[in-house]
Design a protein around this motif. Structure first.
Motif, short mmCIF file in Angstrom:
data_model
loop_
_atom_site.label_atom_id
_atom_site.label_comp_id
_atom_site.label_asym_id
_atom_site.label_seq_id
_atom_site.Cartn_x
_atom_site.Cartn_y
_atom_site.Cartn_z
N ALA A 47 0.72 -1.23 0.12
CA ALA A 47 -0.02 -0.10 0.07
C ALA A 47 0.73 1.28 -0.05
CB ALA A 47 -0.83 0.00 1.13
N PHE A 48 2.21 1.19 0.16
CA PHE A 48 2.96 2.18 0.59
C PHE A 48 4.16 2.09 -0.55
CE2 PHE A 48 1.38 1.54 4.62
CZ PHE A 48 0.95 2.82 5.12
N GLY A 49 3.82 1.13 -1.41
CA GLY A 49 5.01 0.91 -2.54
C GLY A 49 6.13 0.03 -2.17
N GLY A 50 5.98 -0.62 -1.14
CA GLY A 50 7.32 -1.37 -0.67
C GLY A 50 7.57 -1.26 0.78
N LEU A 51 8.57 -2.08 1.13
CA LEU A 51 8.89 -2.18 2.51
C LEU A 51 9.34 -0.89 3.17
CD1 LEU A 51 9.62 -3.96 5.16
CD2 LEU A 51 11.53 -4.70 4.12
N LEU A 52 10.70 -0.22 2.52
CA LEU A 52 10.97 0.93 3.05
C LEU A 52 10.22 2.08 2.85
CD1 LEU A 52 14.70 0.62 1.96
CD2 LEU A 52 13.85 -0.07 3.93
N PRO A 53 9.25 2.40 2.04
CA PRO A 53 8.25 3.51 2.07
C PRO A 53 7.40 2.98 3.34
CG PRO A 53 8.76 2.66 -0.23
CD PRO A 53 9.56 1.68 0.72
N ALA A 54 7.10 2.05 3.75
CA ALA A 54 6.17 1.59 4.49
C ALA A 54 6.57 1.89 6.07
CB ALA A 54 5.66 0.18 4.52
N LEU A 55 8.16 1.50 6.01
CA LEU A 55 8.73 1.92 7.23
C LEU A 55 9.09 3.36 7.47
CD1 LEU A 55 11.38 -1.24 7.59
CD2 LEU A 55 9.39 -0.79 8.64
N ALA A 56 8.95 4.08 6.45
CA ALA A 56 9.36 5.74 6.58
C ALA A 56 8.03 6.18 7.11
CB ALA A 56 9.66 6.16 5.21
N ALA A 57 6.91 5.71 6.68
CA ALA A 57 5.62 6.14 7.05
C ALA A 57 5.35 5.61 8.52
CB ALA A 57 4.30 5.61 6.40
N ALA A 58 5.92 4.48 8.87
CA ALA A 58 5.50 4.09 10.52
C ALA A 58 6.53 4.89 11.40
CB ALA A 58 6.11 2.34 10.31
N ARG A 59 7.65 5.26 10.78
CA ARG A 59 8.66 6.09 11.61
C ARG A 59 8.12 7.23 11.90
NH1 ARG A 59 13.58 5.54 9.21
NH2 ARG A 59 14.59 4.34 10.77
N ARG A 60 7.48 8.03 10.92
CA ARG A 60 7.01 9.30 11.42
C ARG A 60 5.92 9.29 12.29
NH1 ARG A 60 2.23 11.47 9.52
NH2 ARG A 60 1.95 13.70 9.47
N LEU A 61 4.91 8.11 12.48
CA LEU A 61 3.96 7.79 13.28
C LEU A 61 4.21 7.72 14.78
CD1 LEU A 61 1.85 6.07 10.89
CD2 LEU A 61 1.34 8.51 11.60
N LEU A 62 5.57 7.09 14.79
CA LEU A 62 6.23 6.28 16.33
C LEU A 62 6.41 7.34 17.43
CD1 LEU A 62 8.51 3.64 15.74
CD2 LEU A 62 6.18 3.48 16.63
N ALA A 63 6.04 7.16 18.49
CA ALA A 63 6.14 7.82 19.67
C ALA A 63 7.67 7.21 19.87
CB ALA A 63 5.35 7.74 20.78
N PRO A 64 8.45 8.36 20.84
CA PRO A 64 9.84 7.97 21.26
C PRO A 64 9.70 6.61 22.09
CG PRO A 64 9.28 10.23 21.69
CD PRO A 64 7.96 9.86 21.47
N GLY A 65 10.48 5.54 21.51
CA GLY A 65 10.52 4.37 22.27
C GLY A 65 9.65 3.23 21.82
N GLY A 66 8.91 3.79 20.60
CA GLY A 66 7.77 2.87 20.33
C GLY A 66 8.44 1.81 19.16
N CYS A 67 7.66 0.95 18.70
CA CYS A 67 8.01 -0.18 17.64
C CYS A 67 7.20 -0.32 16.60
CB CYS A 67 8.31 -1.47 18.46
SG CYS A 67 6.87 -2.22 19.15
#
Length: 253
Positions: free
Chosen positions: A121-141
């Motif tokens: 849905a994000f165009g692949g693994l690394l773009p998905a992780l980039a979207a996830a990184r933006r959403l994470l609170a400090p210390g999240g996973c």
């Protein structure tokens, strides 16, 4: 006449919608929930029937969850299940494109971000992780599930998956890409062949049974043909070639 929704039917016996056993699924989720200690806020990007969120909300009484998916029937099923489980007041569901919804969600909001089998849905693994990184609170996973090549794919596997050889790396290469992107794996599960077989038999078997039980439905022939084609592609194409890994990641920065 009963509504036909292929995704609901194919995942009726396997709502996780990925080749993980129940034990493996719960073990991965338990690791992800360690840091928020049961009080965290979860976001599932491509939640389907929201099995990850529903399990977290029933197992951790202070957890809250947000799920986004493009399938209205799946979200309706998730909402009904949340009401039955008594967790509907802690669950938000949104019918939307996961990538677009993630882009307008306030950053740093979530303790656990899930994207299992939905990186496309994000165009692949690394773009998905980039979207996830933006959403994470400090210390999240992040919990991400991604395909990889167990062995070099042959023409039959590529045809069955409508894939190219460079669509995936092997397991080591997949983890290397994640680490090079600044993540540290803190847990993971590599799906076994038995888990894949269970998932595929549930997928094809549920659809085949539905077609046989609804012979007069206008979609019965299409359902049976889809089940037949999927089973053939799996058994004669990608079985033992396509793997799946679910990783629990923390930002190493």
């Amino acid at each position: 006449m009963e509504r036909y929704d292929r995704h609901l039917i194919t995942h009726s016996e396997h709502p996780i919608a990925a080749p993980l056993s129940g034990d493996a699924f719960r073990a991965v989720l338990a690791v992800a929930m360690q840091r928020p200690s049961g009080g965290g806020r979860l976001f599932d990007l491509g939640c389907g029937q929201a099995q990850w969120l529903l399990t977290a909300l029933t197992g951790w009484s202070r957890a809250t969850g947000v799920g986004v998916d493009i399938s209205e029937p799946c979200l309706d099923r998730a909402a009904a299940q949340a009401r039955r489980l008594g967790v509907a007041d802690r669950l938000e569901l949104h019918e939307a494109d996961a990538a677009r919804f993630a882009a307008i969600t306030p950053p740093g909001t979530f303790d656990v971000v899930l994207c299992v089998g939905s990186t496309h849905a994000f165009g692949g693994l690394l773009p998905a992780l980039a979207a996830a990184r933006r959403l994470l609170a400090p210390g999240g996973c992040v919990v991400v599930g991604e395909g990889f090549w167990e062995r070099e794919p042959g023409p039959a596997a590529l045809r069955a998956l409508d894939a190219r050889p460079d669509d995936h790396a092997d397991l080591g290469g997949t983890v290397d890409r994640v680490v090079a992107d600044g993540w540290l794996p803190v847990n993971g599960h590599t799906s076994t062949l038995d888990e894949w077989d269970e998932y595929e038999w549930c997928w094809t078997g549920s659809l085949s049974r539905w077609a046989l039980d609804h012979p007069d439905h206008p979609d019965a022939a299409e359902a049976r043909a889809t089940a037949d084609a999927h089973r053939t592609g799996w058994l004669h194409g990608y079985r033992g070639t396509l793997g799946f890994v679910t990783l629990v990641l923390r930002d190493a920065a």
